[in-house]
Design a protein around this motif. Structure first.
Motif, PDB file in Angstrom:
ATOM      1  N   ARG A 162       0.819  -1.204   0.000  1.00 16.15           N
ATOM      2  CA  ARG A 162       0.000   0.000   0.000  1.00 16.15           C
ATOM      3  C   ARG A 162       0.861   1.266   0.000  1.00 16.15           C
ATOM      4  O   ARG A 162       0.410   2.326  -0.463  1.00 16.15           O
ATOM      5  N   ALA A 163       2.098   1.168   0.521  1.00 13.28           N
ATOM      6  CA  ALA A 163       2.956   2.344   0.625  1.00 13.28           C
ATOM      7  C   ALA A 163       3.424   2.861  -0.727  1.00 13.28           C
ATOM      8  O   ALA A 163       3.915   3.990  -0.820  1.00 13.28           O
ATOM      9  N   GLN A 164       3.283   2.065  -1.791  1.00 13.76           N
ATOM     10  CA  GLN A 164       3.687   2.497  -3.128  1.00 13.76           C
ATOM     11  C   GLN A 164       2.500   2.936  -3.984  1.00 13.76           C
ATOM     12  O   GLN A 164       2.674   3.273  -5.160  1.00 13.76           O
ATOM     13  N   ASP A 165       1.318   2.951  -3.411  1.00 10.14           N
ATOM     14  CA  ASP A 165       0.108   3.283  -4.158  1.00 10.14           C
ATOM     15  C   ASP A 165      -0.307   4.720  -3.837  1.00 10.14           C
ATOM     16  O   ASP A 165      -0.754   5.013  -2.728  1.00 10.14           O
ATOM     17  N   THR A 166      -0.170   5.615  -4.795  1.00  9.66           N
ATOM     18  CA  THR A 166      -0.510   7.014  -4.545  1.00  9.66           C
ATOM     19  C   THR A 166      -2.023   7.252  -4.472  1.00  9.66           C
ATOM     20  O   THR A 166      -2.447   8.371  -4.165  1.00  9.66           O
TER      21      THR A 166
END
Length: 377
Positions: A181-185
């Motif tokens: 989720r940390a790479q999903d803007t």
């Protein structure tokens, strides 16, 4: 980047710690011999401390309460009107800060785990602190931000609140234990967000014209539990948990990607490799990292005159390491590190500088304390 391995008034009284009876614990440090004084005790998993202009403090307890702490250490009853939450693994009542206009408005800001239908996500509320006309309380409580996807996970909520010099509010959000989720803007998890005091989106945020959620400032973070404005530059600094190693200090910039979980200086708890390694084009490097992990939490820059040797240094609390890390800065680099108060044996959840120029620590336990660092006499 420099890598250094870590080796660092109307109050309804329900508990009182008399100053004359405070525990005093003395330590040798680079600033000379210092003593830890217990200002208040008997707190249930305290998470954050905030100073108000009159010298009183607000303290949050993770199971869901907010209290006032008088300068003599007396604690109020839990304040009515706080946003609803409860102990949810690593979540609950989290950070608290006074608004930039507190002296006139009485507004305080709280981050917490908002729980609905067996799922939770980090949210931010603001409320007016009222201390006249009866017992102190919070009024006009309003949620001004909530992350866009709640899950049943009990991990990685973040969350620190920091007002910038321009009065915008930075909020740090963990990846909620779901690293991708940390790479999903299009997902708030694993990001730093930036909002106005009323929750609206500043016009100069990096994704206001598309490409990501408009509140997002930076992405690629794991679980940021410390944040502060560097007074020398006005820039936001953050500290976040790695996995097995790879705790990081970053200076998040608009629209930048800080790598998690594609790059990391740590490994999975199983010992397995995380992502592709430690670097990738288009992803930022940390200012500093720890291996092994210290499980960093609260962060504060010291600007006072009580400890001249520490002026300009940054202090980071350690949970797993059960100490305070003092970092000597050379511009935006870490030149040296000192491990403080390890013999105390306490998990340090928060660090704040008081208006008296002393540093204050919050210990993370079911019988948590607020400690003041003073020179030993």
């Amino acid at each position: 980047m420099i890598k250094v391995t870590a080796v660092l008034l109307g109050i309804s009284i329900v508990a009182t710690t008399a100053l004359s009876a405070q525990a005093q614990e003395t330590f040798d440090t680079s600033a000379g011999s210092v003593r830890l004084e217990t200002v208040a005790a008997g707190l249930d998993r305290p998470w954050s401390l905030a100073f108000l202009p009159d010298g009183t403090m607000l303290v949050t307890e993770r199971p869901g309460t907010v209290r006032i702490v008088a300068p003599d250490g007396t604690l109020s009853a839990p304040l009515p009107g706080a946003p609803a939450t409860r102990d949810w693994g690593q979540g609950g009542m989290l950070d608290v800060v006074p608004g930039p206009d507190f002296a006139g408005s009485g507004m305080v800001y709280l981050s917490f785990s908002e729980i609905e239908d067996g799922k939770a996500g980090t949210a931010v509320a603001r409320a007016r602190l009222v201390r006249a006309g009866g017992a102190p309380r919070l009024e006009d409580t309003q949620v001004i931000f909530r992350m866009n996807r709640k899950t049943s996970s009990t991990r990685h909520f973040g969350s620190r609140l920091v007002f910038a010099p321009d009065r915008t509010l930075f909020v740090t959000l963990g990846d909620r234990g779901d690293m991708e989720r940390a790479q999903d803007t299009a997902d708030h998890a694993g990001s730093v967000i930036r909002i106005a005091p009323d929750g609206s989106v500043p016009a100069d945020n990096p994704y206001v014209n598309g490409g990501g959620l408009p509140e997002i400032w930076s992405v690629g973070h794991r679980n940021l539990q410390g944040a502060a404005i560097n007074p020398a530059t006005g820039a936001l600094w953050t500290v976040e948990h790695g996995a097995r190693g790879g705790d990081e200090i970053n200076i998040p910039k608009a629209g930048r990607n800080y790598g998690w979980p594609v790059i990391s200086y740590g490994r999975h708890y199983s010992g397995g490799k995380i992502g592709i390694g430690t670097a990738k084009e288009g992803m930022e490097q940390p200012v500093h990292y720890w291996d092994p992990s210290i499980a960093p939490s609260g962060m504060a820059f010291y600007t006072g005159d009580r400890f001249p040797a520490w002026k300009g240094d940054v202090f980071v609390g350690a949970l797993r390491g059960a100490h305070v890390a003092r970092l000597d800065l050379d511009g935006n680099s870490v030149a040296a590190e000192e491990k403080l108060f390890g013999a105390l044996g306490e998990r340090i959840r928060d660090i704040r500088q008081g208006p008296d120029g002393y540093l204050y620590l919050v210990t993370d336990s079911g019988d948590g304390r607020i400690l003041r660092i003073v020179p030993a006499e």
